[in-house]
Design an enzyme around this catalytic site. Structure first.
Site, PDB file in Angstrom:
ATOM      1  N   ARG A 159     -25.458  -3.037   7.195  1.00 46.15           N
ATOM      2  CA  ARG A 159     -25.165  -4.456   7.025  1.00 46.15           C
ATOM      3  C   ARG A 159     -25.489  -5.252   8.283  1.00 46.15           C
ATOM      4  O   ARG A 159     -25.525  -6.475   8.248  1.00 46.15           O
ATOM      5  CB  ARG A 159     -23.683  -4.627   6.674  1.00 46.15           C
ATOM      6  CG  ARG A 159     -23.175  -3.608   5.680  1.00 46.15           C
ATOM      7  CD  ARG A 159     -21.722  -3.796   5.349  1.00 46.15           C
ATOM      8  NE  ARG A 159     -21.592  -4.827   4.328  1.00 46.15           N
ATOM      9  CZ  ARG A 159     -20.465  -5.103   3.691  1.00 46.15           C
ATOM     10  NH1 ARG A 159     -19.379  -4.451   3.992  1.00 46.15           N
ATOM     11  NH2 ARG A 159     -20.423  -6.036   2.785  1.00 46.15           N
ATOM     12  N   GLU A 176     -18.996  -6.211  10.083  1.00 44.83           N
ATOM     13  CA  GLU A 176     -19.901  -5.446  10.934  1.00 44.83           C
ATOM     14  C   GLU A 176     -20.953  -6.318  11.618  1.00 44.83           C
ATOM     15  O   GLU A 176     -21.338  -6.057  12.762  1.00 44.83           O
ATOM     16  CB  GLU A 176     -20.592  -4.357  10.104  1.00 44.83           C
ATOM     17  CG  GLU A 176     -19.670  -3.247   9.615  1.00 44.83           C
ATOM     18  CD  GLU A 176     -18.943  -3.593   8.326  1.00 44.83           C
ATOM     19  OE1 GLU A 176     -18.146  -2.753   7.852  1.00 44.83           O
ATOM     20  OE2 GLU A 176     -19.165  -4.692   7.783  1.00 44.83           O
ATOM     21  N   LYS A 189       0.841  -1.193   0.000  1.00 48.12           N
ATOM     22  CA  LYS A 189       0.000   0.000   0.000  1.00 48.12           C
ATOM     23  C   LYS A 189       0.880   1.248   0.000  1.00 48.12           C
ATOM     24  O   LYS A 189       1.860   1.327   0.731  1.00 48.12           O
ATOM     25  CB  LYS A 189      -0.910   0.003   1.240  1.00 48.12           C
ATOM     26  CG  LYS A 189      -2.372  -0.273   0.922  1.00 48.12           C
ATOM     27  CD  LYS A 189      -3.266  -0.036   2.115  1.00 48.12           C
ATOM     28  CE  LYS A 189      -4.729  -0.065   1.706  1.00 48.12           C
ATOM     29  NZ  LYS A 189      -5.636   0.227   2.808  1.00 48.12           N
TER      30      LYS A 189
END
Length: 620
Positions: A379, A351, A267
């Site tokens: 969600r 979640e 990254k």
């Protein structure tokens, strides 16, 4: 691009990185994730033929290079601006974008659905899914993997393994991938065989060596999860070696069985501040390109206010634990993690698990504070109903980024949580308007023995008023008189009896805009008081009706969807009490595109000027 020579590709990749850094430095956006997939994106587009071969980006916050290579270079400077390019894939922008993505872990299921439809309709082409190792911590990814192993003919899954999601990955799956990629014996042997193979002429022997490598990989990596699922497995590969990626992709392109290509990337590749701090440069506002510094503001944000308040409370109560779904920094829980590491839980991008896990912690005697963005709590709706409310668990759900969210567009607006959670039994919903109000509400939520939602926007906290320090009274909010808001009104208020008066009844997230509208109304000789809905649920109807009766007009202002929202409910309270001169300003049904907070509110008809004009119309 497909016709560029091998020597030209490094320049192309460098230009892509520079363009991304320049534009994100100016507009803000997702930087580290995009810099990490430049070579991967180039290789995919050189080998496959988009859009005949569909490339699906999970979450799609890493699609900037993809946009630049698919005809959107000239518009790229408009990234994340009103009427500009979205920071995510968007169907209306390009035939190369197949979904409006913005949430994690959906791509495998989407890809499987797309390739199945193509097969049934007799259409050709591959479907390539690019998913990060962080997104694979989401349960939906595993549901898709289970199904795709049986029905995923011509489906290619590119696992972009950078040991990061938004914050550093945690959990067993991250450790598992690390074991795959960091096996030193396998990596050394693979490099030696590759070097040897490149020196041997002839395709026949090369194919033999390729099959030989796969066989030996099975010995080194015998416990391969993807192979156990029924996928062909290729990797781990260096995600920044574009030449090698192309070679592998050309081989994989000829396979018909579902395949996972495991690619290891870094990254922030190519920009040292992002390489050193990828979590800081995941989603970032405008920054100084020369050193990566971000402008600091004097005003406190709601996120920072929550973080400070939670630390104070947790120091006094050792039963409080913090939970996040890979968003410790974004939700303000990072300081809590540093102070109370044994009481902090990052469950990854899951979640649903976060909420059910919190329900279990509560039943064990702890007080879990679960911090999730409003758009992502969607969600977990079933878990809030079944695993928290039904169980009468004491869980505090803190929803950051509620209401209008700047920059990220349709997939990230936090406008559905009020309508979702208002019908849930025994669930209280609080909507603080300032930093002090948030602290008072958090203390109240922790002191209860029931489940509570606290929601607040992504913005700086408005100026404090004394009433926000008052204790919480269940079902009641805070009434602010014009004289408290604007002390210089003394002369104007001498004739108050002859002046028209309206009342703004607002959720906390719209308090700042309502104050500005009240100030603008003074220029029209209209006084407006403000009632902030500390409680969205429950509401003290009698208390509200008594207040409403003293005004010439009432405007309900809600930073949530109108249908099923609190404003609809308050309208019924008015009608029940024979109060008919009211108006509702809430988000009309729809999805709202990227832009500043002001842009989003203007699109919804909820700008400061809209609020002022609604009040004037009401008084005609």
């Amino acid at each position: 691009m497909k016709n560029l020579s091998r020597k030209q590709l490094p320049q192309l990749q460098s230009e892509i990185r520079k363009t991304i850094i320049d534009v994100v430095g100016e507009n803000g956006g997702h930087l580290a994730s995009n810099l990490g997939v430049v070579e991967l994106t180039v290789a995919l587009h050189r080998v496959f033929s988009s859009p005949k071969d569909a490339i699906i980006w999970d979450v799609s916050h890493q699609c900037y290079a993809h946009k630049l290579l698919t005809g959107r270079y000239e518009e790229f400077s408009t990234l994340r601006k009103k009427n500009g390019l979205s920071g995510f894939t968007k169907k209306t922008e390009s035939a190369h974008d197949f979904f409006d993505n913005g949430h994690s872990s959906t791509s495998i299921s989407q890809g499987l659905g797309l390739i199945t439809a193509r097969r049934l309709l007799g259409e050709e082409g591959k479907v390539i899914v690019v998913i990060g190792d962080g997104a694979l911590t989401g349960g939906l990814s595993f549901e898709g993997l289970c199904n795709a192993s049986q029905n995923g003919k011509n489906l290619i899954i590119i696992l972009n393994d950078n040991q990061m999601s938004i914050d550093k990955n945690t959990g067993a799956f991250s450790s598992y991938l690390s074991r795959l990629t960091m096996t030193s014996h396998y990596q050394s042997f693979r490099r030696a065989v590759d070097t040897f193979a490149e020196k041997i002429p002839g395709r026949g022997l090369s194919k033999f060596i390729y099959r030989f490598k796969r066989g030996l990989k099975g010995l080194f990596l015998s416990n391969n999860l993807f192979s156990d699922f029924g996928f062909e497995y290729v990797g781990p590969l260096d995600g920044h070696d574009e030449k090698s990626l192309e070679k592998i992709f050309r081989r994989v392109k000829n396979m018909t069985n579902p395949v996972v290509v495991h690619v290891v990337t870094k990254k922030g590749k190519g920009y040292s501040p992002a390489e050193d701090h990828p979590e800081r440069f995941h989603g970032i506002g405008p920054f100084c390109i020369s050193d990566g510094t971000v402008e600091k503001f004097d005003t406190l944000s709601f996120t920072e206010s929550f973080s400070n308040s939670l630390l104070k409370i947790a120091e006094q109560n050792n039963k409080i634990v913090g939970i996040t779904a890979a968003m410790a920094k974004g939700t303000g829980l990072a300081p809590f993690e540093r102070h109370f590491p044994e009481r902090f839980f990052d469950v990854g991008i899951s979640e649903e698990h976060a909420v059910t896990f919190a329900g279990g912690l509560s039943k064990g005697g702890l007080i879990p504070v679960v911090c999730i963005y409003s758009t992502f709590i969607q969600r977990s709706f079933d878990q809030v109903v079944h695993d928290v409310s039904l169980q009468k668990a004491h869980v505090v759900l803190v929803l950051d980024r509620a209401g209008a969210v700047p920059g990220d567009g349709e997939t990230h607006q936090g406008i559905f949580d009020i309508a979702l959670f208002r019908p849930v039994p025994d669930l209280q919903i609080l909507s603080p308007a300032t930093a002090k109000d948030l602290e008072v509400c958090l203390n109240y939520a922790v002191s209860l023995n029931t489940s509570v939602v606290i929601r607040y926007p992504k913005m700086s906290c408005p100026s404090e008023q004394e009433p926000f320090s008052s204790p919480v009274v269940k079902g009641q909010g805070i009434l602010l008189k014009s004289s408290e808001l604007f002390p210089s009104l003394e002369i104007f208020l001498e004739n108050e009896l002859s002046v028209k008066k309206v009342l703004f009844v607002t959720t906390g997230g719209m308090y700042s805009e309502v104050v500005k509208a009240s100030r603008a109304l003074l220029m029209e000789d209209v006084l407006s008081d403000i009632y902030t809905l500390r409680f969205i649920k429950p509401l003290d109807e009698k208390h509200l009706a008594d207040i409403f009766a003293h005004y010439d007009g009432i405007i309900f202002v809600e930073d949530g969807i109108k249908t099923g929202g609190v404003s609809e409910y308050l309208s019924l309270v008015c009608e029940k009490n024979l109060i008919h001169n009211y108006a509702v300003k809430a988000f009309p049904e729809g999805f709202y595109s990227q832009g500043s907070r002001e842009d989003v509110l203007e699109e919804a008809g909820m700008s400061v000027s809209d609020l002022k004009n609604t009040a004037l119309e009401l008084l005609k």
